[in-house]
Design a protein around this motif. Sequence first.
Motif, PDB file in Angstrom:
ATOM      1  N   VAL A   1      40.540  29.200  24.074  1.00  0.00           N
ATOM      2  CA  VAL A   1      40.137  29.154  22.662  1.00  0.00           C
ATOM      3  C   VAL A   1      41.202  29.843  21.803  1.00  0.00           C
ATOM      4  CG1 VAL A   1      38.472  30.083  20.986  1.00  0.00           C
ATOM      5  CG2 VAL A   1      37.652  28.952  23.069  1.00  0.00           C
ATOM      6  N   GLN A   2      41.625  31.040  22.216  1.00  0.00           N
ATOM      7  CA  GLN A   2      42.619  31.783  21.429  1.00  0.00           C
ATOM      8  C   GLN A   2      43.922  31.011  21.310  1.00  0.00           C
ATOM      9  OE1 GLN A   2      42.003  34.910  19.840  1.00  0.00           O
ATOM     10  NE2 GLN A   2      43.774  34.080  18.758  1.00  0.00           N
ATOM     11  N   TYR A   3      44.331  30.362  22.397  1.00  0.00           N
ATOM     12  CA  TYR A   3      45.568  29.582  22.348  1.00  0.00           C
ATOM     13  C   TYR A   3      45.441  28.439  21.335  1.00  0.00           C
ATOM     14  CZ  TYR A   3      49.625  26.866  23.667  1.00  0.00           C
ATOM     15  OH  TYR A   3      50.809  26.173  23.626  1.00  0.00           O
ATOM     16  N   LEU A   4      44.323  27.752  21.356  1.00  0.00           N
ATOM     17  CA  LEU A   4      44.126  26.665  20.392  1.00  0.00           C
ATOM     18  C   LEU A   4      44.120  27.210  18.966  1.00  0.00           C
ATOM     19  CD1 LEU A   4      41.507  24.404  22.207  1.00  0.00           C
ATOM     20  CD2 LEU A   4      43.916  23.894  21.746  1.00  0.00           C
ATOM     21  N   LEU A   5      43.469  28.336  18.750  1.00  0.00           N
ATOM     22  CA  LEU A   5      43.471  28.950  17.421  1.00  0.00           C
ATOM     23  C   LEU A   5      44.894  29.343  17.014  1.00  0.00           C
ATOM     24  CD1 LEU A   5      40.317  31.248  17.684  1.00  0.00           C
ATOM     25  CD2 LEU A   5      40.534  29.160  16.296  1.00  0.00           C
ATOM     26  N   ASP A   6      45.624  29.947  17.931  1.00  0.00           N
ATOM     27  CA  ASP A   6      46.986  30.400  17.636  1.00  0.00           C
ATOM     28  C   ASP A   6      47.927  29.245  17.327  1.00  0.00           C
ATOM     29  OD1 ASP A   6      46.215  33.026  18.028  1.00  0.00           O
ATOM     30  OD2 ASP A   6      47.115  33.190  20.035  1.00  0.00           O
ATOM     31  N   THR A   7      47.625  28.074  17.847  1.00  0.00           N
ATOM     32  CA  THR A   7      48.490  26.910  17.631  1.00  0.00           C
ATOM     33  C   THR A   7      47.915  25.964  16.575  1.00  0.00           C
ATOM     34  OG1 THR A   7      47.498  25.796  19.543  1.00  0.00           O
ATOM     35  CG2 THR A   7      49.566  27.016  19.913  1.00  0.00           C
TER      36      THR A   7
ATOM     37  N   SER B   1      38.504  44.881  47.997  1.00  0.00           N
ATOM     38  CA  SER B   1      38.569  44.415  46.606  1.00  0.00           C
ATOM     39  C   SER B   1      38.958  42.945  46.635  1.00  0.00           C
ATOM     40  CB  SER B   1      39.565  45.241  45.806  1.00  0.00           C
ATOM     41  OG  SER B   1      40.849  45.134  46.364  1.00  0.00           O
ATOM     42  N   VAL B   2      37.953  42.097  46.609  1.00  0.00           N
ATOM     43  CA  VAL B   2      38.179  40.651  46.664  1.00  0.00           C
ATOM     44  C   VAL B   2      38.155  40.121  45.238  1.00  0.00           C
ATOM     45  CG1 VAL B   2      37.306  38.444  47.535  1.00  0.00           C
ATOM     46  CG2 VAL B   2      37.103  40.513  48.927  1.00  0.00           C
ATOM     47  N   GLY B   3      39.308  39.679  44.758  1.00  0.00           N
ATOM     48  CA  GLY B   3      39.379  39.101  43.427  1.00  0.00           C
ATOM     49  C   GLY B   3      39.192  40.102  42.304  1.00  0.00           C
ATOM     50  N   GLU B   4      39.541  41.362  42.517  1.00  0.00           N
ATOM     51  CA  GLU B   4      39.322  42.385  41.499  1.00  0.00           C
ATOM     52  C   GLU B   4      40.602  42.808  40.785  1.00  0.00           C
ATOM     53  OE1 GLU B   4      36.935  45.770  42.557  1.00  0.00           O
ATOM     54  OE2 GLU B   4      35.798  44.588  43.989  1.00  0.00           O
ATOM     55  N   GLU B   5      41.678  42.083  40.962  1.00  0.00           N
ATOM     56  CA  GLU B   5      42.926  42.462  40.321  1.00  0.00           C
ATOM     57  C   GLU B   5      42.814  42.287  38.810  1.00  0.00           C
ATOM     58  OE1 GLU B   5      42.903  39.943  42.779  1.00  0.00           O
ATOM     59  OE2 GLU B   5      43.151  41.436  44.334  1.00  0.00           O
ATOM     60  N   ASP B   6      43.319  43.279  38.063  1.00  0.00           N
ATOM     61  CA  ASP B   6      43.346  43.187  36.613  1.00  0.00           C
ATOM     62  C   ASP B   6      44.770  42.827  36.223  1.00  0.00           C
ATOM     63  OD1 ASP B   6      42.474  43.263  34.004  1.00  0.00           O
ATOM     64  OD2 ASP B   6      42.809  45.422  33.793  1.00  0.00           O
ATOM     65  N   ASP B   7      44.960  41.642  35.701  1.00  0.00           N
ATOM     66  CA  ASP B   7      46.284  41.120  35.397  1.00  0.00           C
ATOM     67  C   ASP B   7      46.606  41.354  33.921  1.00  0.00           C
ATOM     68  OD1 ASP B   7      48.602  39.692  35.060  1.00  0.00           O
ATOM     69  OD2 ASP B   7      47.867  37.876  36.021  1.00  0.00           O
ATOM     70  N   SER B   8      47.536  42.247  33.664  1.00  0.00           N
ATOM     71  CA  SER B   8      47.905  42.551  32.283  1.00  0.00           C
ATOM     72  C   SER B   8      48.707  41.422  31.637  1.00  0.00           C
ATOM     73  CB  SER B   8      48.707  43.855  32.232  1.00  0.00           C
ATOM     74  OG  SER B   8      49.908  43.709  32.957  1.00  0.00           O
ATOM     75  N   SER B   9      49.145  40.445  32.424  1.00  0.00           N
ATOM     76  CA  SER B   9      49.902  39.330  31.856  1.00  0.00           C
ATOM     77  C   SER B   9      49.004  38.187  31.390  1.00  0.00           C
ATOM     78  CB  SER B   9      50.900  38.798  32.875  1.00  0.00           C
ATOM     79  OG  SER B   9      50.246  38.152  33.960  1.00  0.00           O
ATOM     80  N   MET B  10      47.667  38.374  31.504  1.00  0.00           N
ATOM     81  CA  MET B  10      46.742  37.342  31.066  1.00  0.00           C
ATOM     82  C   MET B  10      46.934  37.065  29.572  1.00  0.00           C
ATOM     83  SD  MET B  10      42.587  37.281  31.237  1.00  0.00           S
ATOM     84  CE  MET B  10      41.718  35.845  30.646  1.00  0.00           C
ATOM     85  N   PRO B  11      46.897  35.792  29.185  1.00  0.00           N
ATOM     86  CA  PRO B  11      47.019  35.465  27.755  1.00  0.00           C
ATOM     87  C   PRO B  11      45.896  36.142  26.940  1.00  0.00           C
ATOM     88  CG  PRO B  11      47.167  33.483  29.104  1.00  0.00           C
ATOM     89  CD  PRO B  11      46.758  34.599  30.014  1.00  0.00           C
ATOM     90  N   PRO B  12      46.132  36.341  25.652  1.00  0.00           N
ATOM     91  CA  PRO B  12      45.110  36.974  24.804  1.00  0.00           C
ATOM     92  C   PRO B  12      43.802  36.192  24.817  1.00  0.00           C
ATOM     93  CG  PRO B  12      47.180  36.643  23.598  1.00  0.00           C
ATOM     94  CD  PRO B  12      47.331  35.970  24.929  1.00  0.00           C
ATOM     95  N   VAL B  13      42.708  36.940  24.716  1.00  0.00           N
ATOM     96  CA  VAL B  13      41.357  36.378  24.793  1.00  0.00           C
ATOM     97  C   VAL B  13      40.698  36.486  23.423  1.00  0.00           C
ATOM     98  CG1 VAL B  13      39.082  36.669  25.872  1.00  0.00           C
ATOM     99  CG2 VAL B  13      41.170  36.951  27.236  1.00  0.00           C
TER     100      VAL B  13
END
Length: 182
Positions: free
Chosen positions: A64-70, A165-177
């Motif tokens: 959603v944010q990407y569509l708004l940003d573009t 920790s299965v699938g608990e990584e916090d990825d700081s490179s995730m696009p803005p939400v």
Amino acid sequence: MVSMKRNPRSKFYELLQAQIRNEFHASQQYVAVAVWYDGKDLPQLAKHFYRQALEERNHAMALVQYLLDTDHHVEIPDVPAVRNDFADIREPVALALAQEQEVEADFVQLAKVARDEDDFTGAEFVQWFLKEQVEEISSMKRLLNVVDMAKGNVFDVEQFLFRESVGEEDDSSMPPVAGGKL
């Protein structure tokens, strides 16, 4: 009066809009899975899928944010019905793995279309989601393997999720939400 010019809807952006629906559906399906596990007094499995539901919601809101940003119009879609009943603890994990594999195929298609349309920004944006799907599929395969090896002993699965920790990584490179990540 200020006129807001919107970008035209290319095939890439139509597919992105459809992917918002898919991500919200995945989120709702994971809530249904989590509630099913909660009803079976399996708190670690429930916790895992509640967390997955939030992650999928955040993915939808990043789109959603990407569509708004573009400068594209965004429609928040309804979602298909979710499955609420399962025969055993394996079925929801197998469903989740299949769902993640479908999402990977969707993002591969998005990447191809972005490239075909010379939408380099869109192609770059989709790369994060492709990388994320590698982790998501690997995580669900691992959980399904543990469920299979436990041979019906749900407490082994619960212990595994408690300790790992299965699938608990916090990825700081995730696009803005849009609205902020939950």
